[in-house]
Design a protein around this motif. Structure first.
Motif, PDB file in Angstrom:
ATOM      1  N   LYS A   1       0.838  -1.207   0.000  1.00 35.72           N
ATOM      2  CA  LYS A   1       0.000   0.000   0.000  1.00 35.72           C
ATOM      3  C   LYS A   1       0.873   1.257   0.000  1.00 35.72           C
ATOM      4  O   LYS A   1       0.595   2.215  -0.712  1.00 35.72           O
ATOM      5  CB  LYS A   1      -0.910  -0.021   1.221  1.00 35.72           C
ATOM      6  CG  LYS A   1      -1.936   1.066   1.240  1.00 35.72           C
ATOM      7  CD  LYS A   1      -2.882   0.884   2.418  1.00 35.72           C
ATOM      8  CE  LYS A   1      -3.960   1.957   2.426  1.00 35.72           C
ATOM      9  NZ  LYS A   1      -4.897   1.774   3.530  1.00 35.72           N
TER      10      LYS A   1
ATOM     11  N   GLN B   1       2.319   1.696  -3.456  1.00 33.36           N
ATOM     12  CA  GLN B   1       1.305   2.208  -4.378  1.00 33.36           C
ATOM     13  C   GLN B   1       1.061   3.704  -4.147  1.00 33.36           C
ATOM     14  O   GLN B   1       0.952   4.479  -5.105  1.00 33.36           O
ATOM     15  CB  GLN B   1       0.001   1.441  -4.210  1.00 33.36           C
ATOM     16  CG  GLN B   1      -1.105   1.934  -5.116  1.00 33.36           C
ATOM     17  CD  GLN B   1      -2.422   1.192  -4.882  1.00 33.36           C
ATOM     18  OE1 GLN B   1      -2.540   0.355  -4.005  1.00 33.36           O
ATOM     19  NE2 GLN B   1      -3.416   1.511  -5.681  1.00 33.36           N
TER      20      GLN B   1
ATOM     21  N   ARG C   1       3.967   5.655  -5.524  1.00 36.55           N
ATOM     22  CA  ARG C   1       3.928   5.657  -6.988  1.00 36.55           C
ATOM     23  C   ARG C   1       2.898   6.668  -7.496  1.00 36.55           C
ATOM     24  O   ARG C   1       3.173   7.457  -8.398  1.00 36.55           O
ATOM     25  CB  ARG C   1       3.613   4.258  -7.520  1.00 36.55           C
ATOM     26  CG  ARG C   1       3.636   4.164  -9.048  1.00 36.55           C
ATOM     27  CD  ARG C   1       3.203   2.792  -9.548  1.00 36.55           C
ATOM     28  NE  ARG C   1       1.973   2.293  -8.970  1.00 36.55           N
ATOM     29  CZ  ARG C   1       0.748   2.745  -9.292  1.00 36.55           C
ATOM     30  NH1 ARG C   1       0.608   3.707 -10.168  1.00 36.55           N
ATOM     31  NH2 ARG C   1      -0.331   2.234  -8.726  1.00 36.55           N
ATOM     32  N   GLN C   2       1.706   6.653  -6.905  1.00 35.75           N
ATOM     33  CA  GLN C   2       0.655   7.595  -7.314  1.00 35.75           C
ATOM     34  C   GLN C   2       1.084   9.029  -7.039  1.00 35.75           C
ATOM     35  O   GLN C   2       0.863   9.921  -7.868  1.00 35.75           O
ATOM     36  CB  GLN C   2      -0.654   7.303  -6.579  1.00 35.75           C
ATOM     37  CG  GLN C   2      -1.340   6.046  -7.055  1.00 35.75           C
ATOM     38  CD  GLN C   2      -2.566   5.704  -6.212  1.00 35.75           C
ATOM     39  OE1 GLN C   2      -2.630   5.985  -5.023  1.00 35.75           O
ATOM     40  NE2 GLN C   2      -3.536   5.069  -6.837  1.00 35.75           N
TER      41      GLN C   2
END
Length: 109
Positions: free
Chosen positions: A67, A70, A73-74
């Protein structure tokens, strides 16, 4: 147009991330809070949401690595996109920060 304070804030964040995720974690909450405050009220909704998610993940004693990866990355993608709307020296700094966030996400896999 970015102020000298804005550019210094970007430089500080870039320096923190340049040492990798583990080095950045220690001062991350203060920096994240500062970015949330700086971006509040602007057209940076995705960045602010990503920062809130990152803050919550880092405050967990045992963060979910997938999580967290992610979210980083976002945040990297949204930061890079924000560079498209920036001007002057801010463009290059946002691109660099976006790349560092994306790299940090990859370090967690």
């Amino acid at each position: 147009m970015a102020t000298a304070h804005d550019l210094a804030h970007l430089d500080s964040t870039i320096r923190s991330l340049s040492g990798g995720v583990q080095d950045a974690r220690q001062g991350a909450t203060r920096s994240i809070n500062s970015w949330i405050e700086a971006l509040d009220g602007g057209s940076y909704g995705p960045l602010t949401r990503d920062l809130e998610h990152l803050k919550a993940a880092l405050e967990d004693e045992s963060p979910d690595t997938a999580k967290l990866s992610q979210t980083l990355r976002q945040l990297g993608e949204h930061t890079t996109k924000a560079a498209d709307k920036a001007e002057g020296a801010t463009v290059e700094k946002l691109q660099e920060l976006g790349q560092l966030l994306t790299t940090a996400a990859g370090q967690l896999k």
